[in-house]
Design a protein around this motif. Structure first.
Motif, mmCIF file in Angstrom:
data_model
loop_
_atom_site.group_PDB
_atom_site.id
_atom_site.type_symbol
_atom_site.label_atom_id
_atom_site.label_comp_id
_atom_site.label_asym_id
_atom_site.label_seq_id
_atom_site.Cartn_x
_atom_site.Cartn_y
_atom_site.Cartn_z
ATOM 1 N N VAL A 107 69.528 -22.812 0.081
ATOM 2 C CA VAL A 107 69.025 -22.576 -1.271
ATOM 3 C C VAL A 107 68.312 -21.227 -1.292
ATOM 4 C CG1 VAL A 107 68.796 -25.008 -1.806
ATOM 5 C CG2 VAL A 107 66.886 -23.786 -0.754
ATOM 6 N N SER A 108 67.889 -20.833 -2.456
ATOM 7 C CA SER A 108 67.258 -19.528 -2.575
ATOM 8 C C SER A 108 65.896 -19.543 -1.890
ATOM 9 C CB SER A 108 67.077 -19.148 -4.033
ATOM 10 O OG SER A 108 65.921 -19.759 -4.556
ATOM 11 N N HIS A 109 65.415 -18.363 -1.578
ATOM 12 C CA HIS A 109 64.174 -18.295 -0.813
ATOM 13 C C HIS A 109 62.978 -18.781 -1.609
ATOM 14 C CE1 HIS A 109 64.015 -14.348 -2.937
ATOM 15 N NE2 HIS A 109 62.739 -14.598 -2.954
ATOM 16 N N GLN A 110 63.152 -18.953 -2.893
ATOM 17 C CA GLN A 110 62.046 -19.387 -3.723
ATOM 18 C C GLN A 110 62.088 -20.876 -4.062
ATOM 19 O OE1 GLN A 110 59.385 -18.593 -4.062
ATOM 20 N NE2 GLN A 110 58.917 -16.572 -4.823
ATOM 21 N N ALA A 111 63.192 -21.496 -3.820
ATOM 22 C CA ALA A 111 63.337 -22.904 -4.197
ATOM 23 C C ALA A 111 62.219 -23.780 -3.620
ATOM 24 C CB ALA A 111 64.705 -23.415 -3.772
ATOM 25 N N PRO A 112 61.888 -23.640 -2.348
ATOM 26 C CA PRO A 112 60.825 -24.511 -1.809
ATOM 27 C C PRO A 112 59.505 -24.344 -2.548
ATOM 28 C CG PRO A 112 62.027 -23.475 -0.010
ATOM 29 C CD PRO A 112 62.509 -22.830 -1.275
ATOM 30 N N TYR A 113 59.265 -23.169 -3.101
ATOM 31 C CA TYR A 113 57.988 -22.948 -3.793
ATOM 32 C C TYR A 113 57.904 -23.754 -5.083
ATOM 33 C CZ TYR A 113 56.394 -19.368 -0.598
ATOM 34 O OH TYR A 113 55.960 -18.709 0.523
ATOM 35 N N LYS A 114 59.027 -24.259 -5.551
ATOM 36 C CA LYS A 114 58.967 -25.121 -6.724
ATOM 37 C C LYS A 114 58.358 -26.471 -6.367
ATOM 38 C CE LYS A 114 60.653 -22.118 -9.358
ATOM 39 N NZ LYS A 114 60.002 -21.624 -10.564
ATOM 40 N N HIS A 115 58.347 -26.804 -5.087
ATOM 41 C CA HIS A 115 57.823 -28.104 -4.667
ATOM 42 C C HIS A 115 56.519 -27.981 -3.904
ATOM 43 C CE1 HIS A 115 61.573 -30.094 -5.831
ATOM 44 N NE2 HIS A 115 62.169 -29.008 -5.357
ATOM 45 N N PHE A 116 56.283 -26.829 -3.303
ATOM 46 C CA PHE A 116 55.038 -26.627 -2.556
ATOM 47 C C PHE A 116 54.419 -25.300 -2.989
ATOM 48 C CE2 PHE A 116 58.147 -28.890 -0.029
ATOM 49 C CZ PHE A 116 57.493 -30.074 0.230
ATOM 50 N N PRO A 117 53.211 -25.375 -3.542
ATOM 51 C CA PRO A 117 52.576 -24.155 -4.063
ATOM 52 C C PRO A 117 52.413 -23.075 -3.002
ATOM 53 C CG PRO A 117 51.390 -26.111 -4.769
ATOM 54 C CD PRO A 117 52.419 -26.573 -3.777
ATOM 55 N N SER A 118 52.256 -23.484 -1.750
ATOM 56 C CA SER A 118 52.094 -22.479 -0.710
ATOM 57 C C SER A 118 52.543 -23.065 0.621
ATOM 58 C CB SER A 118 50.647 -22.007 -0.607
ATOM 59 O OG SER A 118 49.931 -22.844 0.268
ATOM 60 N N ARG A 119 52.571 -22.203 1.593
ATOM 61 C CA ARG A 119 52.960 -22.647 2.929
ATOM 62 C C ARG A 119 51.994 -23.726 3.434
ATOM 63 N NH1 ARG A 119 51.858 -21.127 8.099
ATOM 64 N NH2 ARG A 119 53.581 -21.025 9.591
ATOM 65 N N ASP A 120 50.717 -23.579 3.154
ATOM 66 C CA ASP A 120 49.758 -24.570 3.604
ATOM 67 C C ASP A 120 50.039 -25.947 3.019
ATOM 68 O OD1 ASP A 120 48.421 -22.994 5.304
ATOM 69 O OD2 ASP A 120 46.566 -22.849 4.158
ATOM 70 N N HIS A 121 50.559 -25.970 1.819
ATOM 71 C CA HIS A 121 50.777 -27.264 1.181
ATOM 72 C C HIS A 121 51.870 -28.057 1.886
ATOM 73 C CE1 HIS A 121 48.234 -25.683 -1.996
ATOM 74 N NE2 HIS A 121 48.177 -26.889 -2.514
ATOM 75 N N ILE A 122 52.887 -27.391 2.324
ATOM 76 C CA ILE A 122 53.933 -28.148 3.024
ATOM 77 C C ILE A 122 53.424 -28.563 4.386
ATOM 78 C CG2 ILE A 122 55.140 -26.222 4.120
ATOM 79 C CD1 ILE A 122 57.738 -27.608 3.590
ATOM 80 N N LEU A 123 52.607 -27.720 5.001
ATOM 81 C CA LEU A 123 52.015 -28.088 6.284
ATOM 82 C C LEU A 123 51.115 -29.308 6.120
ATOM 83 C CD1 LEU A 123 50.874 -25.149 8.555
ATOM 84 C CD2 LEU A 123 52.013 -27.272 9.159
ATOM 85 N N ALA A 124 50.309 -29.310 5.075
ATOM 86 C CA ALA A 124 49.409 -30.431 4.850
ATOM 87 C C ALA A 124 50.202 -31.720 4.635
ATOM 88 C CB ALA A 124 48.515 -30.154 3.649
ATOM 89 N N GLU A 125 51.282 -31.621 3.915
ATOM 90 C CA GLU A 125 52.110 -32.814 3.686
ATOM 91 C C GLU A 125 52.679 -33.328 5.007
ATOM 92 O OE1 GLU A 125 53.299 -34.000 0.395
ATOM 93 O OE2 GLU A 125 54.300 -35.671 1.404
ATOM 94 N N ILE A 126 53.171 -32.403 5.818
ATOM 95 C CA ILE A 126 53.698 -32.804 7.117
ATOM 96 C C ILE A 126 52.602 -33.458 7.953
ATOM 97 C CG2 ILE A 126 54.557 -31.900 9.306
ATOM 98 C CD1 ILE A 126 56.170 -29.877 7.769
ATOM 99 N N LEU A 127 51.430 -32.846 7.954
ATOM 100 C CA LEU A 127 50.331 -33.397 8.741
ATOM 101 C C LEU A 127 49.949 -34.793 8.253
ATOM 102 C CD1 LEU A 127 48.158 -30.251 9.355
ATOM 103 C CD2 LEU A 127 49.046 -31.816 11.073
ATOM 104 N N ALA A 128 49.887 -34.963 6.943
ATOM 105 C CA ALA A 128 49.541 -36.274 6.404
ATOM 106 C C ALA A 128 50.511 -37.331 6.927
ATOM 107 C CB ALA A 128 49.564 -36.234 4.882
ATOM 108 N N ARG A 129 51.782 -36.991 6.939
ATOM 109 C CA ARG A 129 52.763 -37.968 7.423
ATOM 110 C C ARG A 129 52.629 -38.190 8.921
ATOM 111 N NH1 ARG A 129 58.230 -37.384 3.891
ATOM 112 N NH2 ARG A 129 57.199 -37.076 1.875
ATOM 113 N N CYS A 130 52.288 -37.135 9.645
ATOM 114 C CA CYS A 130 52.098 -37.296 11.086
ATOM 115 C C CYS A 130 50.947 -38.247 11.379
ATOM 116 C CB CYS A 130 51.838 -35.938 11.746
ATOM 117 S SG CYS A 130 53.310 -34.927 11.934
ATOM 118 N N PHE A 131 49.821 -38.043 10.695
ATOM 119 C CA PHE A 131 48.685 -38.933 10.915
ATOM 120 C C PHE A 131 49.066 -40.368 10.583
ATOM 121 C CE2 PHE A 131 45.953 -35.043 10.521
ATOM 122 C CZ PHE A 131 45.360 -35.164 11.760
#
Lengths: 205, 205
Positions: free
Chosen positions: A43-67
């Motif tokens: 997908v385009s390089h911007q598509a993920p930003y439609k779901h995660f406001p920033s890089r930290d947000h996707i990291l936080a989501e991943i971390l939440a699931r890890c915990f």
DNA sequence: TCGATATAGTTGACATTGTCTACCTCTGTG
DNA sequence: CACAGAGGTAGACAATGTCAACTATATCGA
């Protein structure tokens, strides 16, 4: 709705998360970039930003699931009514998780996290995992029966957690490679830690 | 000569290192860039590359110095002929270092390191710090006197190190902020850990 | 049914970074 | 004096995070 709630779109969100995790497994945390996620998903390089406001947000989501996964993993241990045996079982699950999912473990405990205040879900899930350990120690009556020390279990939980986390962290750190320890020695070190932990967890005077 | 021995050049190397450390203190490890170093020193963005082949090389140099400083710090403790007291003193120095130099500590133990094989000096300095701890435990005769267990001290060193490192690591990790522990509780947790460690370090059967 | 609106995606742009290559500019030495 | 080399400069390149503008599409209210 439940059946197919914007099937396409929300799939991308999920796909981003699992692909991001895959990238971290492949190339380490520093290899993770949202552009790489997008590229792998075609997908385009911007598509993920439609779901995660920033890089930290996707990291936080991943971390939440890890915990979350981590806490569930700790809970899946052989049941025991003896709190000492139960704690030991939890400790073994702890170490097993760190060995089975080294990348996720490092992500949770050995990597700078996104600001917890900005990601409350991640924070809550982290707290829940710690509470599991503390509650086991509450059951163990490490203080004379009559006394009431509400925070005592928390302090002992910190001790146990410290040892477990330190061991797990050292076992997978690069530092160990420099100490030239064999796998057998590492296994022995783990047993020794459990033995010493048992010695330490006697009721305090 | 001493007054101005290529005052500019060789000074730049040192200046880069201390400025880089300053940047890390200011903005965290992710804020470190060689361009920022150059900018702060008022030199061109390529000047630092004349002294460090890559970003990892300056990091490795910083780490090597940190390990060195850390080992010296551990050695500066009140002298004692009682190995138990001596170990306790070293443990307190360990925690003190982690509290006094949290950024450096995190840099050494909680941050992905440059490849150790590529930076042997950094590796050697790291090993030296661990050897200090292990040697203290060798003095402690934690096995019945008659037995000879050469690696036993290493195993116990791993245990002690695990607890110390785990505690230090947890104390300064973001995780703790989420557990909403007060400073007093943290201080208590440290005392508790030392108490439990003392209980644990009795001769094994 | 039709148009408004929100959602999900695309494309283009910008500043920042690490790193490469080419150039300059001293300084000491044959 | 020439010159080699170390130390510093300048320009270029690709990659990244992030911003803004544009498009397609689906949902919903009138």
């Amino acid at each position: 709705m439940a059946a197919k709630p914007k099937a396409g779109p929300s799939n991308l969100r999920e796909a981003c998360i699992s692909e991001a995790l895959q990238i971290i497994e492949d190339a380490g945390i520093e290899g993770l970039s949202l552009r790489e996620v997008a590229r792998r998903l075609g997908v385009s390089h911007q598509a993920p930003y439609k779901h995660f406001p920033s890089r930290d947000h996707i990291l936080a989501e991943i971390l939440a699931r890890c915990f979350d996964e981590f806490a569930m993993f700790l809970d899946q241990r052989p049941p025991s009514t003896d709190p000492f045996i139960d704690l030991r079982g939890m400790g073994e699950r702890y170490m097993a998780y760190a060995q089975l999912h080294p990348v996720k473990y490092r992500l949770m405990f050995n990597t700078p996290m996104p600001d917890p205040d900005a990601h409350p879900q991640m924070m809550r899930n982290a707290q829940r995992a710690f509470a599991l350990l503390r509650d086991r120690l509450k059951d163990m009556k490490l203080r004379p029966a009559g006394e009431f020390h509400p925070s005592s279990a928390s302090l002992d939980a910190m001790f146990v957690w410290s040892t477990l986390h330190g061991l797990a962290s050292i076992l997978q750190s690069d530092t160990l490679r420099t100490l030239q320890m064999s796998d057998i020695e590492l296994q022995q070190a783990m047993s020794r830690c459990f033995a010493r932990l048992s010695l330490a967890l006697i009721p305090l005077p």
